[in-house]
Design an enzyme around this catalytic site. Structure first.
Site, mmCIF file in Angstrom:
data_model
loop_
_atom_site.group_PDB
_atom_site.id
_atom_site.type_symbol
_atom_site.label_atom_id
_atom_site.label_comp_id
_atom_site.label_asym_id
_atom_site.label_seq_id
_atom_site.Cartn_x
_atom_site.Cartn_y
_atom_site.Cartn_z
ATOM 1 N N LYS A 170 0.832 -1.214 0.000
ATOM 2 C CA LYS A 170 0.000 0.000 0.000
ATOM 3 C C LYS A 170 0.863 1.259 0.000
ATOM 4 O O LYS A 170 0.528 2.242 -0.666
ATOM 5 C CB LYS A 170 -0.937 -0.004 1.203
ATOM 6 C CG LYS A 170 -2.073 -0.992 1.003
ATOM 7 C CD LYS A 170 -3.132 -0.872 2.058
ATOM 8 C CE LYS A 170 -4.235 -1.882 1.795
ATOM 9 N NZ LYS A 170 -4.554 -2.692 2.948
ATOM 10 N N LYS B 251 -4.585 -12.357 -8.269
ATOM 11 C CA LYS B 251 -5.584 -12.194 -7.209
ATOM 12 C C LYS B 251 -6.717 -11.261 -7.618
ATOM 13 O O LYS B 251 -6.472 -10.187 -8.183
ATOM 14 C CB LYS B 251 -4.872 -11.618 -5.971
ATOM 15 C CG LYS B 251 -5.750 -11.559 -4.763
ATOM 16 C CD LYS B 251 -5.098 -10.796 -3.624
ATOM 17 C CE LYS B 251 -6.173 -10.129 -2.798
ATOM 18 N NZ LYS B 251 -5.813 -8.852 -2.246
ATOM 19 N N LYS C 139 -10.351 -5.400 -5.335
ATOM 20 C CA LYS C 139 -11.021 -4.164 -5.763
ATOM 21 C C LYS C 139 -10.045 -3.211 -6.430
ATOM 22 O O LYS C 139 -10.340 -2.634 -7.461
ATOM 23 C CB LYS C 139 -11.645 -3.467 -4.556
ATOM 24 C CG LYS C 139 -12.938 -4.124 -4.101
ATOM 25 C CD LYS C 139 -13.366 -3.617 -2.742
ATOM 26 C CE LYS C 139 -14.177 -4.685 -2.032
ATOM 27 N NZ LYS C 139 -14.200 -4.509 -0.580
HETATM 28 P P1 TYM Z 1 -10.506 -7.439 3.033
HETATM 29 O O1 TYM Z 1 -11.625 -6.504 3.262
HETATM 30 O O2 TYM Z 1 -9.405 -7.013 2.146
HETATM 31 O O3 TYM Z 1 -11.028 -8.809 2.523
HETATM 32 C C1 TYM Z 1 -12.044 -9.491 3.218
HETATM 33 C C2 TYM Z 1 -11.850 -10.977 3.139
HETATM 34 O O4 TYM Z 1 -11.862 -11.413 1.790
HETATM 35 C C3 TYM Z 1 -10.690 -12.181 1.536
HETATM 36 N N1 TYM Z 1 -10.263 -11.978 0.142
HETATM 37 C C4 TYM Z 1 -9.886 -12.969 -0.667
HETATM 38 N N2 TYM Z 1 -9.798 -14.299 -0.459
HETATM 39 C C5 TYM Z 1 -9.395 -15.058 -1.491
HETATM 40 N N3 TYM Z 1 -9.088 -14.543 -2.714
HETATM 41 C C6 TYM Z 1 -9.159 -13.228 -2.959
HETATM 42 N N4 TYM Z 1 -8.879 -12.745 -4.166
HETATM 43 C C7 TYM Z 1 -9.575 -12.369 -1.897
HETATM 44 N N5 TYM Z 1 -9.755 -11.028 -1.794
HETATM 45 C C8 TYM Z 1 -10.169 -10.813 -0.526
HETATM 46 C C9 TYM Z 1 -9.655 -11.659 2.514
HETATM 47 O O5 TYM Z 1 -8.638 -12.600 2.728
HETATM 48 C C10 TYM Z 1 -10.510 -11.423 3.733
HETATM 49 O O6 TYM Z 1 -10.706 -12.610 4.465
HETATM 50 N N6 TYM Z 1 -7.832 -6.944 7.151
HETATM 51 C C11 TYM Z 1 -9.037 -7.579 6.629
HETATM 52 C C12 TYM Z 1 -10.297 -7.162 7.371
HETATM 53 C C13 TYM Z 1 -10.216 -7.362 8.835
HETATM 54 C C14 TYM Z 1 -10.259 -8.609 9.498
HETATM 55 C C15 TYM Z 1 -10.151 -8.302 10.894
HETATM 56 C C16 TYM Z 1 -10.405 -9.933 9.083
HETATM 57 C C17 TYM Z 1 -10.071 -6.395 9.776
HETATM 58 N N7 TYM Z 1 -10.037 -6.952 10.994
HETATM 59 C C18 TYM Z 1 -10.172 -9.295 11.856
HETATM 60 C C19 TYM Z 1 -10.436 -10.932 10.063
HETATM 61 C C20 TYM Z 1 -10.320 -10.615 11.431
HETATM 62 C C21 TYM Z 1 -9.153 -7.160 5.182
HETATM 63 O O7 TYM Z 1 -8.640 -6.172 4.777
HETATM 64 O O8 TYM Z 1 -9.914 -7.906 4.459
#
Ligand code: TYM
Length: 354
Positions: free
Chosen positions: A117, A219, A222
């Site tokens: 990032k 991957k 967004k």
């Molecule tokens: P975020 O919002 O980027 O993504 C949410 C969830 O979707 C999964 N994900 C994917 N899995 C497989 N293939 C992909 N292409 C893909 N894109 C997204 C992510 O692995 C995630 O599980 N930091 C986290 C949010 C968060 C969180 C937490 C999660 C904040 N606090 C506590 C678990 C526990 C995040 O940015 O996810």
């Protein structure tokens, strides 16, 4: 394990940065749904994490509502799970401050997601040294904010405040989970306690998932602009799939499969049956494959998953009264757990009434 329910505790969240895509669905949300009958599940919308990239206020608010509707439309039952918005739990913000006292700046700067990032924000294409120089050297540079750096602390607190056993996430979040365990161990060892456990990912498949994008890249994401969204209508979705990047086709029997085509096979294996995947793998191996046919079939299978969810999203989305009732109730229940942990953490750290 929760003392009252005597069930293992599951916690996870998704950032409110736009609509949910197939990566979110297969990497996280579909697992949330599968876990809801057997575990004590607490799922939230990570709006504080979304703030790290400075969204405009109106779109942040809209996104929280959209994701809430998408959670429920995908099958999360507010009666079975605690569903809440992260910022509705002030205990999380306080514990984030406390936990930061045990987190090193260096380890945060080495986190892969931070580097990625920061690189994007600074327009750097090369290695990490340059990132550090750029961040430290330029005092007026606010493009990489402190919230982005301490993102893993906040995520660890989301999890530890519930004393979670399992955290269903996709592959890209595993490093954050590893840091969560490290912070938990460090806290325990500093205060000579065994207060926190070490939460782990939950995989039905045996390994964490990485859902690929349609643009040939590794991957779906967004910011990569290569997504199929749960809310996509039929026409948009078909168009996206038909435009997916491929190659000129196998030139000889049993040729190696290029990354973009492998991505299509991966998507196919998520949404269809082993027979279908085998059919196209065989066709690739004997050079009879027609990518157009495979894409048409892939779109059909994806639509079977997403269209019923889309219909429910459209149904629920406008029902503000219902949505706010869900999160109000969820916040009350989540705060009960969070305030107990925070009270105990304060006590352990020596913040006590005089
Ligand atoms: P975020 O919002 O980027 O993504 C949410 C969830 O979707 C999964 N994900 C994917 N899995 C497989 N293939 C992909 N292409 C893909 N894109 C997204 C992510 O692995 C995630 O599980 N930091 C986290 C949010 C968060 C969180 C937490 C999660 C904040 N606090 C506590 C678990 C526990 C995040 O940015 O996810």
């Amino acid at each position: 394990m929760d003392k009252e329910t005597s069930k293992k505790v599951v916690v996870s969240g998704i950032r409110s940065t736009g609509n949910l895509h197939l990566g979110n669905y297969y990497g996280a949300l579909s697992k949330f749904v599968r876990l809801q009958d057997d575990y004590d599940c607490r799922y939230f919308i990570a709006d504080l994490h979304a703030l790290t990239t400075n969204p405009d206020p109106a779109s942040l608010h809209q996104s929280v509502k959209d994701i809430l509707a998408e959670y429920i439309a995908a099958g999360l039952d507010p009666e079975k799970n605690i569903i809440y918005v992260q910022s509705d739990i002030p205990e999380i913000s306080e514990m984030y401050l406390l936990m930061n006292m045990h987190v090193g700046i260096g380890e945060l700067m080495r986190t892969a997601s931070f580097k990625e990032k920061a690189r994007k924000a600074l327009g750097i294409t090369s290695d990490s040294d340059e990132i550090e120089k750029e961040i430290i050297g330029n005092q007026t540079n606010q493009r990489v904010n402190a919230g982005l750096l301490t993102y893993p602390t906040l995520m660890a607190v989301d999890i530890l405040i519930h004393k979670a056993d399992f955290v269903p996430v996709g592959k890209d979040q595993e490093q954050h989970l590893e840091l969560t365990r490290r912070f938990a161990r460090r806290f325990n060892s500093f205060y000579k306690t065994d207060y926190f456990g070490e939460p782990v990912n939950f995989n039905f498949e045996g390994a964490a998932l990485k859902v690929p994008g349609l643009d040939g890249s590794g991957k779906m994401g967004k910011s990569e602009g290569n997504c199929i969204y749960l809310i996509d209508d039929e026409k948009t979705l078909r168009k996206k799939v038909m435009r997916a990047v491929t190659d000129e086709g196998p030139q000889a029997p049993n040729s190696p499969v290029s990354q973009p085509v492998e991505n299509l096979f991966s998507l196919m294996s998520l949404v269809s049956t082993p027979d279908t995947v085998k059919y196209f793998r065989d066709a690739y191996a004997d050079c009879s494959i027609r990518y157009g046919d495979m894409k048409k079939q892939l779109a059909e299978y994806i639509l079977k998953v997403t269209l019923p969810i889309r219909e429910r999203i459209l149904d629920i989305k406008g029902n503000d009264e219902y949505l706010s009732k869900v999160v109000k109730n969820g916040a009350e229940r989540a705060r009960e757990h969070a305030s107990r942990t925070l009270k105990e953490v304060r006590e352990i750290m020596g913040i006590r009434k005089i």
